[in-house]
Design a protein around this motif. Structure first.
Motif, PDB file in Angstrom:
ATOM      1  N   CYS A 170      78.917   9.724  28.765  1.00  0.00           N
ATOM      2  CA  CYS A 170      78.333  10.743  29.633  1.00  0.00           C
ATOM      3  C   CYS A 170      79.166  12.012  29.507  1.00  0.00           C
ATOM      4  O   CYS A 170      80.391  11.950  29.426  1.00  0.00           O
ATOM      5  CB  CYS A 170      78.325  10.264  31.080  1.00  0.00           C
ATOM      6  SG  CYS A 170      77.609  11.450  32.225  1.00  0.00           S
ATOM      7  N   ILE A 171      78.498  13.152  29.489  1.00  0.00           N
ATOM      8  CA  ILE A 171      79.205  14.421  29.366  1.00  0.00           C
ATOM      9  C   ILE A 171      80.136  14.645  30.561  1.00  0.00           C
ATOM     10  O   ILE A 171      81.112  15.380  30.463  1.00  0.00           O
ATOM     11  CB  ILE A 171      78.198  15.582  29.184  1.00  0.00           C
ATOM     12  CG1 ILE A 171      78.889  16.845  28.671  1.00  0.00           C
ATOM     13  CG2 ILE A 171      77.445  15.873  30.478  1.00  0.00           C
ATOM     14  CD1 ILE A 171      77.944  17.870  28.073  1.00  0.00           C
ATOM     15  N   MET A 216      73.261  12.848  28.360  1.00  0.00           N
ATOM     16  CA  MET A 216      72.331  13.766  29.034  1.00  0.00           C
ATOM     17  C   MET A 216      71.178  14.236  28.146  1.00  0.00           C
ATOM     18  O   MET A 216      70.179  14.728  28.651  1.00  0.00           O
ATOM     19  CB  MET A 216      73.070  14.992  29.568  1.00  0.00           C
ATOM     20  CG  MET A 216      73.734  15.828  28.483  1.00  0.00           C
ATOM     21  SD  MET A 216      74.362  17.430  29.058  1.00  0.00           S
ATOM     22  CE  MET A 216      72.941  18.480  28.898  1.00  0.00           C
TER      23      MET A 216
HETATM   24 MO   LIG Z   1      75.480  11.811  31.623  1.00  0.00          MO
END
Ligand SMILES: [Mo]
Ligand SMILES: Nc1nc2c(c(=O)[nH]1)N[C@H]1C(S)=C(S)[C@@H](COP(=O)(O)O)O[C@H]1N2
Length: 559
Positions: free
Chosen positions: A317-318, A405
């Motif tokens: 995840c970013i 994302m």
């Molecule tokens: Mo994410």
């Protein structure tokens, strides 16, 4: 002339509002578990998360993650979900409290003795209606008939308002102090305590029954997972499907995270407190827009009429921090996107693909990228079984080298459009490209497992992971107390799209040490050492561990 009633205060009204909202929430929960009715508090949070400006919501989530990190909560993505859910419930409690106070305010102002029930029920209606509309807009899990839902919530909220009026008027009739000549009479405080007792009982009974029902559900899903057939999660334990690098001479240092993440441990991040529930049998995927051959696919046709490909894939995840837990590796299975393109034939002016998901999430992928990367996959299985609901059942997309994302779950629609546009998180201030930043992590400094080499030197195994999207890892190095960078050994990865497990057997030295790790990408690009936070492009910076190493346990055994 009517006698002027001495109405109870605004705080008392607020307290009654609060006391009544707790059983209200318990009953809503019960309705969810019994009849698949929507649970409004979660829907409210989901909606708030959506309408709140990106910066504010990110700030709030970041602070929450800080707090949870501080509290040392084990599984961060689980904990984040739990606190989101708690925030939803707390918001509804707060609204109920405010409305209780507002009711008292109105009564004191207007002395509206006659129409008190109407006013109470009206407030109840005003409480329920927006929640119902919100739920209607964001909820994808409720399986109940909408009409049943309407009747249920109108009854509950009007009942809440009526009870508010009733309790408030009863309490206003009571004296502040018990009259001296009447031993059985209650004063206001005693009456409130009784109300509290009654509402607490309803809350407790309602939520316990609902929890019990909920427990049953979990058992069911677990059973389904167990029934679904062979799982790769224990491939390490040498069943019929061993991991491709099982024989690699470089073994992970004890305490390194599992190289293959068990399905139940895969991180989860999305904008929903509870995942959308889609029916795989009736689900359809229309691929439309600027194509010569618009086609609607079923899950069955995706599974049977196209090539099935599988790959071990690491996704992160970013918003994962340096050494954070929002990164996992599992086996993905699905259809090469290329075959879908061949079927629908995007037109020359189709600049991008718009992907829409059941939860309102959307993303755009440039047609160039879709055409040039054969590894892009429409994925219907993880760990050799249909995607779990929370991970995007029935279909999600994989795009190599991008943070999570950019990769929608619960896909319901695809449309080729003239131009690329900003997707869900990009509109909220996150990176447009979201290319994975190289990262490396120390998972373990295994002093307990220290061993002696041939020369009699004590070595401490340490290790962890390094990952740079699909760009590979050519080198991992560790520096102790800012000394020279020592080369770690690299285990061959599960695939060129997964993290690499590294290991270094470090000659033990007593003392207070700082260990730091860095990696180099496949093409020689060094990991970015400069610290930057997760927003907007993903975190950079080196991970370090501080340890106070006294005599090794093994050495003292020796003595
Ligand atoms: Mo994410
Ligand atoms: N429909 C939808 N897809 C989504 C999201 C979402 O909120 N909705 N979140 C994305 C983000 S930010 C991440 S990190 C990954 C996480 O996938 P996982 O929860 O299955 O690990 O899903 C992506 N796909």
């Amino acid at each position: 002339m009517a006698e002027k009633i001495k109405h109870a205060g605004i705080l008392t009204g607020a307290l009654i509002g609060l006391l009544l909202t707790a059983p209200l929430i318990a009953l809503i929960y019960l309705g969810q578990q019994l009849a698949g009715l929507p649970f409004l508090p979660f829907d409210l949070f989901d909606w708030l998360a959506r309408v709140t400006p990106g910066a504010l919501i990110t700030f709030t989530i970041d602070r929450m993650v800080d707090l949870l990190t501080l509290l040392n909560v084990g599984d961060l993505s689980e904990a984040a979900k739990t606190s989101e859910q708690m925030m939803g419930v707390a918001t509804v409690l707060l609204i109920g409290t405010i409305l209780g106070g507002l009711y008292a305010f109105i009564m004191r102002r207007t002395q509206a003795g006659q129409s008190q029930y109407l006013i109470g029920m009206g407030l109840g209606f005003l409480f329920g209606l927006p929640l119902l509309l919100i739920s209607n807009a964001v909820n994808f899990n409720a399986t109940a008939d909408p009409l049943l839902s309407l009747v249920w919530f109108i009854t509950l909220f009007i009942g809440w308002g009526g009870s508010l009026a009733w309790i408030y008027s009863d309490i206003s009739d009571l004296p502040l102090q018990r009259p001296e000549n009447d031993a059985l009479a209650l004063n206001r405080r005693q009456f409130l305590v009784r109300v509290g007792g009654a509402t607490a009982t309803i809350t407790l009974v309602g939520s316990s029954v609902a929890s019990l029902l909920n427990q049953g559900d979990d058992d069911d899903t677990r059973q389904q997972i167990a029934d679904a057939g062979t799982s790769n999660a224990n491939a390490n334990e040498g069943d019929n499907d061993p991991l491709p690098n099982a024989d690699d001479p470089v073994q992970p240092a004890p305490g390194t995270r599992p190289e293959y993440t068990p399905l139940e441990d895969h991180y989860r991040i999305d904008i929903n407190t509870t995942p959308p529930t889609l029916d795989g049998a009736s689900w359809q995927l229309p691929v439309m827009g600027l194509v010569d051959n618009p086609t609607t696919f079923t899950l069955e046709s995706l599974q049977n009429d196209f090539t099935q490909v599988s790959a071990y894939i690491t996704m992160g995840c970013i918003s994962n921090r340096i050494a954070g837990s929002l990164i996992s590796t599992i086996k993905w299975t699905g259809v090469p996107m290329r075959e879908i393109l061949e079927r629908v034939q995007p037109q020359a002016e189709a600049g991008a693909l718009r992907i829409v998901a059941a939860d309102g999430f959307d993303e755009y992928v440039r047609t160039d990228l879709l055409m040039s990367d054969d590894r892009i996959m429409l994925c219907y299985a993880w760990d050799d079984q249909p995607l779990l609901e929370k991970h995007g059942y029935p279909l999600r997309i994989h795009i190599p080298d991008r943070y999570g994302m950019k990769q929608p779950k619960w896909i319901t629609e695809m449309e080729f459009v003239p131009e690329w546009e900003e997707g869900y998180w990009v509109r909220r201030g996150w990176s447009a490209e979201a290319q994975v930043k190289a990262t490396s992590v120390i998972d373990t400094i295994a002093t307990e497992q220290a061993f002696q080499n041939d020369a009699g030197t004590w070595l401490v195994p340490m290790g962890g992971i390094a990952w740079a999207g699909d760009r590979g890892i050519s080198q991992v190095q560790v520096s102790v107390n800012d000394g020279p960078w020592l080369d770690a050994e690299l285990r061959s990865p599960l695939s060129e799209r997964t993290w690499v497990v590294w290991r270094l057997d470090w000659p033990f030295e007593e003392g207070r040490h700082t260990f730091r790790v860095r990696c180099v990408e496949g093409d020689g690009t060094p990991q970015i050492a400069e610290n930057s936070g997760t927003r907007p492009d993903g975190a950079t910076g080196l991970h370090g561990e501080r340890e106070n190493l006294r005599e090794l346990p093994a050495m003292s055994n020796e003595a």
